[in-house]
Design a protein around this motif. Sequence first.
Motif: not given
Length: 60
Positions: A36-51
């Motif tokens: 999870f820590a390696d996912i880009p910082a600007d990634w958003r939840c695919p369901e509700c679009d939160v960070g």
Amino acid sequence: MSEVIEYKSWVCLICGWVYNEQDGLPNEGIAPGTRFADIPADWRCPECDVGKEDFVVVEF
């Protein structure tokens, strides 16, 4: 004896969607095994679009 890799699951506090490190998100270009820590910082939840800040690790 081989080392056991422990993957974690992270749950969105807003909608309950779960990111599993072992599975990744291949459809979004996130390979299986991606921490999870390696996912880009600007990634958003695919369901509700939160960070990422709205996710917590699932403890069993």
